[in-house]
Design an enzyme around this catalytic site. Structure first.
Site, short mmCIF file in Angstrom:
data_model
loop_
_atom_site.label_atom_id
_atom_site.label_comp_id
_atom_site.label_asym_id
_atom_site.label_seq_id
_atom_site.Cartn_x
_atom_site.Cartn_y
_atom_site.Cartn_z
CB CYS A 107 6.39 -13.11 1.48
SG CYS A 107 4.56 -13.82 0.51
NE ARG B 97 11.50 -11.08 2.85
CZ ARG B 97 12.44 -11.90 2.36
NH1 ARG B 97 14.11 -12.07 2.74
NH2 ARG B 97 12.69 -13.58 2.79
CD1 TRP C 165 6.74 -10.63 -5.49
CD2 TRP C 165 6.99 -12.98 -5.37
NE1 TRP C 165 7.13 -11.07 -7.02
CE2 TRP C 165 7.11 -12.59 -6.94
CE3 TRP C 165 6.82 -14.36 -5.40
CZ2 TRP C 165 7.73 -13.37 -7.74
CZ3 TRP C 165 7.37 -15.03 -6.70
CH2 TRP C 165 8.12 -14.34 -7.32
CG ASN D 52 9.03 -15.66 3.17
OD1 ASN D 52 10.22 -15.95 3.37
ND2 ASN D 52 8.74 -15.83 2.06
N GLY D 53 6.85 -18.72 2.00
CA GLY D 53 7.38 -19.89 1.61
C GLY D 53 6.06 -20.54 0.64
CD GLU E 14 23.65 -6.28 -13.71
OE1 GLU E 14 23.30 -7.51 -14.11
OE2 GLU E 14 22.81 -6.22 -13.08
CE LYS F 115 20.17 -4.20 -12.58
NZ LYS F 115 20.64 -5.75 -12.09
CD GLU G 64 15.87 -6.40 -12.66
OE1 GLU G 64 16.27 -7.71 -11.70
OE2 GLU G 64 17.18 -5.63 -12.56
CG HIS H 102 24.49 -15.21 -36.01
ND1 HIS H 102 25.03 -15.98 -37.76
CD2 HIS H 102 25.87 -14.78 -35.44
CE1 HIS H 102 26.21 -15.76 -37.94
NE2 HIS H 102 27.11 -15.88 -37.48
CE LYS I 30 18.76 -5.75 -3.03
NZ LYS I 30 18.79 -6.36 -5.20
C1 G6P Z 1 15.57 -11.43 -7.83
C2 G6P Z 1 16.61 -9.65 -7.61
C3 G6P Z 1 17.78 -9.41 -8.76
C4 G6P Z 1 18.92 -11.17 -8.24
C5 G6P Z 1 18.31 -12.45 -8.24
C6 G6P Z 1 18.87 -13.37 -7.86
O1 G6P Z 1 15.77 -11.62 -8.80
O2 G6P Z 1 15.43 -9.31 -8.03
O3 G6P Z 1 18.23 -8.53 -7.93
O4 G6P Z 1 19.84 -10.56 -8.74
O5 G6P Z 1 17.44 -12.29 -7.30
O6 G6P Z 1 18.97 -12.30 -5.98
P1 G6P Z 1 20.54 -13.29 -5.08
O7 G6P Z 1 19.91 -12.77 -4.06
O8 G6P Z 1 20.34 -14.90 -5.27
O9 G6P Z 1 21.22 -12.18 -5.46
#
Ligand code: G6P
Length: 629
Positions: free
Chosen positions: A2, A27, A75, A101-102, A502, A506, A509, A525, A624
């Site tokens: 949030c 957020r 969120w 937020n929390g 990674e 991507k 996501e 495997h 994020k």
């Molecule tokens: C969320 C974001 C990712 C990020 C992860 C860790 O899931 O969507 O993009 O890699 O958090 O976040 P940080 O700020 O700790 O790198």
């Protein structure tokens, strides 16, 4: 997660709050809401499910007058994302409004007590419990609002950044934090509140980072009141900061190093594409003052000041989440190769709960773009209690993780706004590689020649990324042919196994296509059973130690009619003949290949998502900055 934002001053609050919410939408974007006290003293709350634009549409014909207000983008944690659960929440009498937020972990116990006292609840949220508790405390203990907030927060278990409005005190804004971030911006007789500095930067560069368990009260200037000198700045004497136990704190005002242009798309259709294309520059920024190619040296102050801790480390534990965890895996290869120190890479969320063995001579490296990820923060707090040395690699300056750490290294890539991390990842890999090289050189566990080769090659990386970006158009063209896919496999080995993961992350996501990243040799495997004509397989196959083995894996895929997209080194003849599509990267040192091989995977995910019509910068259900467990 949030995002929260607040304003008190002489201007109309609503446009400032809405603009701030747009900046904080990364957020969370399940719902949005705003509370304003209008000049007639009425407290109005407007809320809408979905993005901030839905709130704007809803509030378009409403009374949005007023110079004090709070706003929230959500969120969802407790309660589904609907209008009732959207913030702000009223108290029972509708005199108070709160944003949060929390997570209030003991909300059920508190709610039961309040229900017994006759309080009724409209939403399923933990936040509504808090605003009710504040009102209840104020009425029962006959105290002012600030004291009621302090007393209520003393009863709360969990994390919070809150802001409270009181209809009966229209010249006062109260906020507090524990575990979730909160920044106050100081203008000329006006104040801004936000989860980070992005909603504040266009109004002022003077900020105060509120600390855990602090309560801040912001009031408008009383005529004739003097400004106090604090350091080089003058402070309104009516900013009051105390702890929740009412110990007075002196506000420490910092200058913000953030520019407005960094928060805009600069002509790109999406932040994600802008951030992918920024990487040559952001990596130059990350290395500036650290990698000195002319002197063949790397100077990392966080390492230099704490050399002994690294040199005496029996073990390095890396902890992170998401993309940052992938950067940590790459670092494991580099640190073990160059510094010969055993490395463990841990998901923060698992590490903190599995009673890990942590010794005083361990070094714990936390990686976090935001510097606020709740699990990573908790993991380093645990490791710190056990005496380990904490080194963090973060992007957001002044965030909670770097503040808790003993030392660290900022990546300096500027704000990353696209929810899918791109430029932060490559900068994390660079920072970790620099650290591995510093330790290796100091311990004499790597040859001087190898050290020099890699240092010089680091200086070439920005230009080489530029060359990979030159293939954007071609990647966009063939990306169109893969939008039908339901599943993807990504394969890589060694330093490029984390890159495969990674790349898969991507794609998942932002395009909602299921994708798995696997070590190439593990394909036999299990994943090989999935391969058919329908199955795209992305193989990261630069010219490294295991190249021949990866080529055999590609043959195995082709024998089963899979469609291969391969990332290869320029001039590769072998793979180009058998793969359906190849993307070339310039030759480089093996440990630096991830910095080049990840670029086409970022672009591939981006273009597939765009063709599928997905919301690239704000993918569904994600946020994020994950400030909840
Ligand atoms: C969320 C974001 C990712 C990020 C992860 C860790 O899931 O969507 O993009 O890699 O958090 O976040 P940080 O700020 O700790 O790198």
């Amino acid at each position: 997660m949030c995002g929260i934002v607040g304003y008190i001053g002489k201007r109309k609050a609503y446009p400032i709050l809405i603009k701030g919410l747009h900046r904080l939408e990364y957020r969370g974007y399940d719902s949005a809401g705003v509370a304003l006290i209008n000049p007639a003293g009425q407290l109005n709350i407007y809320k809408a499910k979905g993005k901030v634009s839905e709130l704007e549409a809803y509030a378009a014909d409403k009374d949005t007058d007023g110079c004090i207000g709070i706003a929230h983008t959500r969120w969802a944690t407790h309660g589904e994302p609907n209008t009732v659960n959207a913030h702000p929440h009223y108290s029972e009498s509708e005199r108070l409004a709160i944003i949060h937020n929390g997570i209030i972990e003991n909300y059920a116990v508190l709610k039961a007590v309040l229900q017994k006292e006759g309080y009724t609840f409209k939403s399923d949220t933990d936040t509504e419990v808090l605003v009710q508790l504040i009102e209840y405390t104020q009425l029962n203990r006959h105290v002012d609002l600030k004291t009621a907030v302090q007393l209520a927060l003393q009863q709360v278990i969990g994390a919070y950044a809150i802001a409270v409005l009181d209809k009966d005190n229209p010249d006062t804004l109260i906020a507090a934090r524990k575990g979730s971030p909160l920044v106050v911006g100081i203008g000329d007789d006006e104040y801004f509140l936000a989860s980070d500095a992005t909603p504040i930067v266009e109004y002022t560069d003077k900020v105060i980072y509120i600390e855990d368990e602090e309560v801040v009260t912001l009031k408008l200037r009383v005529e004739g009141l003097e400004l106090k000198e604090v350091g080089e700045l003058k402070v309104e004497s009516n900013i009051d900061i105390t702890t929740i136990n009412n110990v007075t704190k002196t506000p420490e005002i910092k200058r913000l190093e953030l520019s407005l242009s960094q928060l805009e798309k600069g002509g790109y259709p999406h932040f994600m594409l802008k951030e992918i294309f920024e990487q040559p520059r952001t990596l130059t920024d990350s290395m500036r003052g650290r990698v000195n190619v002319r002197q063949d040296n790397i100077a990392l102050s966080g390492f230099i000041d704490n050399k002994e801790r690294f040199l005496n480390a029996k073990r390095i534990i890396i902890t992170a989440c998401g993309t940052s965890w992938h950067a940590g895996l790459i670092a494991m290869y580099a640190i073990e190769e160059f510094a010969q120190i055993p490395v463990e890479v841990e998901y923060s969320s698992e590490f903190r709960y599995r009673k890990p063995v942590i010794n005083k001579d361990d070094v714990v490296i936390a990686i976090s773009q935001s510097g606020e990820t709740a699990d990573t923060l908790a993991a380093i707090q645990l490791a710190k209690e056990k005496g380990a040395f904490i080194f963090s690699i973060c992007n957001v300056v002044g965030a909670s993780i770097p503040r808790v750490s003993d030392s660290g290294c900022y990546t300096h890539v500027g704000p990353e706004i696209g929810v899918a991390s791109t430029k932060a990842f490559t900068a994390q890999v660079v920072a970790l590689t620099m650290l591995a090289l510093c330790i290796g050189k100091e311990k004499c566990t790597m040859s001087k020649e190898q050290y020099l080769r890699i240092v010089r090659e680091l200086g070439q990386i920005p230009d080489k990324i530029e060359r990979v970006l030159g293939q954007n158009k071609r990647i966009a063209d063939f990306a169109k042919t893969f939008t039908y896919a339901q599943n993807f496999i990504y394969l890589g080995r060694g330093y490029n196994f984390p890159v495969a993961m990674e790349g898969a992350l991507k794609l998942k996501e932002i395009s909602y296509i299921h994708a798995e990243g696997y070590p190439a040799a593990e394909m036999k495997h299990g994943p090989i059973a999935l391969i058919s004509q329908e199955m795209p397989v992305v193989v990261v196959a630069p010219h490294c130690g295991t190249y021949e083995k990866v080529v055999s894996n590609i043959q195995e895929i082709k024998a089963r009619k899979g469609r291969v997209i391969a990332v290869v080194t320029e001039g590769d003849q072998l793979v180009s003949r058998i793969a359906d599509y190849t993307i070339e990267i310039p030759a480089t040192e093996e440990c630096l290949t991830p910095l080049l091989t990840v670029i086409p995977l970022q672009l591939l995910a981006y273009h597939i998502a765009v063709v599928k019509g997905c919301d690239v910068d704000q993918p569904r259900n994600l946020a994020k900055s994950v400030t909840v467990e």
